[in-house]
Design an enzyme around this catalytic site. Structure first.
Site, PDB file in Angstrom:
ATOM      1  N   SER A  64       0.875  -0.840   0.095  1.00 55.73           N
ATOM      2  CA  SER A  64      -0.273   0.150  -0.063  1.00 55.73           C
ATOM      3  C   SER A  64       0.596   1.538  -0.127  1.00 55.73           C
ATOM      4  O   SER A  64       0.662   2.550  -0.280  1.00 55.73           O
ATOM      5  CB  SER A  64      -1.035  -0.056   0.976  1.00 55.73           C
ATOM      6  N   LYS A 101       0.830   5.010   6.963  1.00 54.62           N
ATOM      7  CA  LYS A 101       0.017   5.568   5.793  1.00 54.62           C
ATOM      8  C   LYS A 101       1.427   6.900   6.434  1.00 54.62           C
ATOM      9  O   LYS A 101       1.522   6.592   7.214  1.00 54.62           O
ATOM     10  CB  LYS A 101      -1.285   5.570   6.609  1.00 54.62           C
TER      11      LYS A 101
END
Lengths: 143, 419
Positions: A64, A101
């Protein structure tokens, strides 16, 4: 506690701990001219770990964050002592799961941004439980 | 002023830092070999899970109440403890690491500091940097810091985990609240005796006469009394005092019937004790060996026995201690018993430099040089590489650890995974 007054006796350390090692070997000739210029070795710890007590490690799972250079299997160096800021990459805990993230801090909400088109940004609302576990400072990857 | 910093449910908290989803859930930590419960989260305590509960008897309890069970993960706990202590040392140079999850701090020259604010800052930084929740008590003596810590922890919702005893009023209120058995250093025996004398609280204890306390509880009890009165009498000890006794004991993962196997275990325990002695630069004068069967299997013949053997000279040689322990085992061994547990304890410990020569019996002086070399090789190539011939060379130390969590901070293969 230190005792005041009185005599202190020092006994030579004969425990033999740290066996004496002649690094350059023992020779009858001239000592190495480099001996006086010895520096310590390069240590990745010194480069990547600024705060030992607060530094933890994590392994990246999945892709990701591939756009930020974080690939599956890479090792992350995490410093928990740093304050979370807009634009920092953080290991977060959202609804009980660890995720890595990039933080995007807006006026009244926080976004967790993946760096991979296949992943949607995660908006953190009041209903989510978000904890910033630590800030990622380095990534170590095998090539 | 003194402070006592205590990690809240230390072992359970260590596990939660890396598995935060366990927040608020009951957790139990088992002893070496998964024998019995040695630590519980608050939720597990609230369910009525007793300390020391034998794990095999509580399996259905764990399932029924969804208690998350962990084998003890000492590499993780040791590393987290070191991190907490390192952070504490940034706030004052005077830190006494009292146990794996507790430290006394002393504040000298902090007269113009708001120490309560300072303690909240300590708590905040430890929490942020390491993830460990702590409670902090402050007071004019170590014993009062300990009392304040109990108040901080017990009434966490009101204190926010920090409490300061900085007035007579607060001191007396706290001491009247604290049961005598919960006072630092009051063991089971003293507790019983004091309760018989109508001493029910820490405050009652401070009202006893110095003479009585000194007579019944020695100077140690008297120091405690003065400490509780606010006159600091127990100093900070920054250098760990050498241990008075060292023990290596294990429950076996399966019962041992074989004499040779039991000998191997006892020899290994004795050499482990010898290594611990050498690490702290001391020697011992006596060796205690015990064996026992499994009391939870009442159908099998039950047996327990122990013996203490005095040595003619103080030693820390693995060879001498192993030989002595095996001699002890020969004295107490009974055939036909399935043994569950054995142990070796060394006592009569003296510092290496206070070693007294004897005229007629002494150890072969070559032992000492040999041990130094063995220790050096172990340091260099890892532990248990060199063994005495009556130890099993193939046997690496095995423990039952069915519920072991990863070594998140001490093994790079075990770090957390993030998606």
């Amino acid at each position: 506690m230190e005792k005041e007054g009185g005599l202190h006796f020092f006994t030579p350390d004969t425990s033999g701990k740290g066996v004496w090692l002649a690094v350059e070997g023992v020779s009858a000739g001239f000592p190495s001219p480099a001996d006086d210029f010895k520096e310590t070795q390069i240590s990745l710890d010194k480069v990547a770990v600024k705060n030992e007590a607060a530094t933890f490690y994590a392994r990246v799972a999945g892709q990701s964050m591939i756009g930020a250079g974080l690939d599956d299997g890479d090792l992350l160096v995490i410093d928990r002592s740093l304050e979370p800021q807009d634009g920092k990459i953080a290991v977060c805990l959202i609804d009980g799961d660890f995720t890595v993230k990039r933080l995007k801090v807006e006026k009244d909400c926080v976004w967790l941004m993946a760096e991979n088109k296949r992943y949607k940004p995660i908006q953190v609302t009041e209903e989510n439980e978000l904890m910033i576990w630590g800030i990622v400072t380095y990534v170590l990857k095998a090539l | 002023m003194f402070g006592l910093v205590d990690c809240n449910n230390f072992y359970a908290s260590c596990e939660r830092i890396f598995q935060p989803s366990l927040e608020g859930k009951p957790i139990a930590i088992l002893s070496n070999n998964d024998g019995c419960v040695i630590a519980r989260s608050n939720e597990a305590k609230a369910l009525g899970l007793p300390m020391g509960a034998p794990a095999h008897q509580y399996n259905s309890f764990f399932n029924q109440h969804n208690v998350k069970v962990f084998s003890s993960n000492y590499p993780l706990y040791g590393d987290m403890s070191r991190r907490v202590m390192d952070v504490l040392k940034q706030f004052t140079p005077l830190v006494e690491v009292y146990s794996i999850d507790e430290a006394f701090l002393q504040f000298e020259g902090f007269e113009y500091y708001d120490l309560e604010e300072y303690a909240r800052e300590i708590k905040k930084r430890v929490g942020k940097w390491t993830g460990m929740p702590v409670s902090i008590g402050l007071g004019p003596s170590k014993a009062l810091a300990k009392v304040a810590n109990r108040v901080a922890k017990k009434f966490a919702d009101r204190t926010g985990g920090v409490y300061v005893i900085d007035s007579e009023e607060k001191r007396i209120k706290a001491l009247k609240w604290l049961a005598i058995g919960d006072v630092w250093g009051i063991g089971h025996r003293h507790n019983k005796r004091l309760v018989l004398r109508q001493v029910r609280t820490a405050f009652d204890f401070t009202q006893l006469s110095d003479a009585w306390v000194r007579k019944e509880m020695s100077v140690v009890g008297l120091r405690l009394k003065h400490d509780l009165l606010g006159k600091s009498s127990i100093p900070l000890e920054m250098i760990a005092a050498p241990k008075k006794a060292i023990a290596t004991t294990r429950s076996f993962e399966s019962l041992i019937d074989d004499y040779q196997e039991l000998r191997e275990r006892v020899s290994t325990f004795a050499s482990l004790c010898a290594e611990k002695l050498r690490q702290q630069n001391s020697r011992c004068h006596a060796v205690y060996v015990f064996v026992r069967s499994n009391p939870f299997m009442p159908d099998l013949p039950q047996y327990r026995n122990s013996t203490m053997i005095s040595l003619p000279f103080a030693t820390n040689s693995s060879l001498t201690l192993s030989k002595t322990a095996l001699h002890g085992l020969d004295l107490i061994y009974k055939p036909g018993i399935s043994y569950k547990k054995a142990g070796v304890m060394v006592t009569g410990i003296v510092p290496e430099d206070a070693y007294q020569m004897t005229l007629f019996t002494y150890e072969n002086p070559k032992h000492q040089a040999l041990m130094q070399h063995i220790d050096y090789l172990h340091k260099r190539f890892g532990p248990h590489k060199i063994k005495i011939a009556n130890q099993d060379l193939n046997r690496t130390y095995k423990m039952k650890q069915a519920h072991l969590s990863p070594r998140y901070t001490t093994d790079v293969r075990d770090v957390i995974r993030v998606h």
